[in-house]
Design an enzyme around this catalytic site. Sequence first.
Site, PDB file in Angstrom:
ATOM      1  CG  PHE A   2      -7.889  58.680  22.689  1.00  0.00           C
ATOM      2  CD1 PHE A   2      -8.848  58.272  22.804  1.00  0.00           C
ATOM      3  CD2 PHE A   2      -8.146  60.027  22.024  1.00  0.00           C
ATOM      4  CE1 PHE A   2     -10.143  58.278  22.255  1.00  0.00           C
ATOM      5  CE2 PHE A   2      -9.297  60.267  21.171  1.00  0.00           C
ATOM      6  CZ  PHE A   2      -9.978  59.488  21.726  1.00  0.00           C
ATOM      7  CB  SER A  42     -14.072  60.563  21.349  1.00  0.00           C
ATOM      8  OG  SER A  42     -14.312  62.685  21.173  1.00  0.00           O
ATOM      9  CB  CYS A  49     -10.534  61.627  17.978  1.00  0.00           C
ATOM     10  SG  CYS A  49     -11.794  62.104  18.816  1.00  0.00           S
ATOM     11  CB  THR A  51     -18.289  62.486  17.576  1.00  0.00           C
ATOM     12  OG1 THR A  51     -16.600  63.342  17.509  1.00  0.00           O
ATOM     13  CG2 THR A  51     -19.396  62.268  18.470  1.00  0.00           C
ATOM     14  CB  ALA A  69     -15.464  65.516   8.122  1.00  0.00           C
ATOM     15  CG  HIS A 107      -6.375  66.327  16.926  1.00  0.00           C
ATOM     16  ND1 HIS A 107      -6.571  67.330  18.723  1.00  0.00           N
ATOM     17  CD2 HIS A 107      -7.590  65.304  17.512  1.00  0.00           C
ATOM     18  CE1 HIS A 107      -8.010  66.968  18.974  1.00  0.00           C
ATOM     19  NE2 HIS A 107      -8.350  66.750  18.633  1.00  0.00           N
ATOM     20  CB  THR A 152       9.634  53.265  22.443  1.00  0.00           C
ATOM     21  OG1 THR A 152       8.594  53.375  23.617  1.00  0.00           O
ATOM     22  CG2 THR A 152      10.612  54.082  22.073  1.00  0.00           C
TER      23      THR A 152
END
Length: 202
Positions: A2, A42, A49, A51, A69, A107, A152
């Site tokens: 991404f 995704s 992220c 699915t 999960a 992640h 930033t």
Amino acid sequence: MFTGIITDLGEITSIQPTAQGQLHRLRIACRYDQTTIADGASIACNGVCLTVVQSGVDGGKTWFDVDAAAETLRLTTAKGWGKGSRLNLERALKIGDELGGHIVAGHVDGIATIISREDLPGMAKFELRASRDLAKFIAAKGSVVLDGASLTVNTAVDDTFSVLIIPHTLRVTTLNDWRVGSEVNIEVDLMARFAARLVEMK
């Protein structure tokens, strides 16, 4: 992959936890064209992220289902999401897309906490605290992802850092909802992580 450029705001319309609490099936309403959402795609939801397991249209509005999960629930703010929660959304990067933010994996590394908010004319300045093992990857003028948004870093001292949010970002993301005490998902810059690893291996 991404870029940290938010492309839509989603809203959780239902959550179905399993009996063991190890998996949550989330249904998220959005404005994306449903015909462009493939099963297995995704989508970053507040920087996580996830699915797509199915999608559809209800009442003229697109929805998609994802599973969060146990590890996601443990490490991210997803454990606190509920029906009606708004989420920053970003579709996965395609070859040829404009890289407006920076390379983001989706992640999440952990959670940062808002410790101060200063409202400025049209903007907002936030100071956050991260765990020390993540703070070492955060530097002034570097990049960081907070709730999916590429930002930033203004200042970085010990385990605290600050970001300045411009009017457009406040308007099109959930960042204007942040208050002192809010917890947000954080992903540190991949390049900073790789650089630290190279130094460590010397």
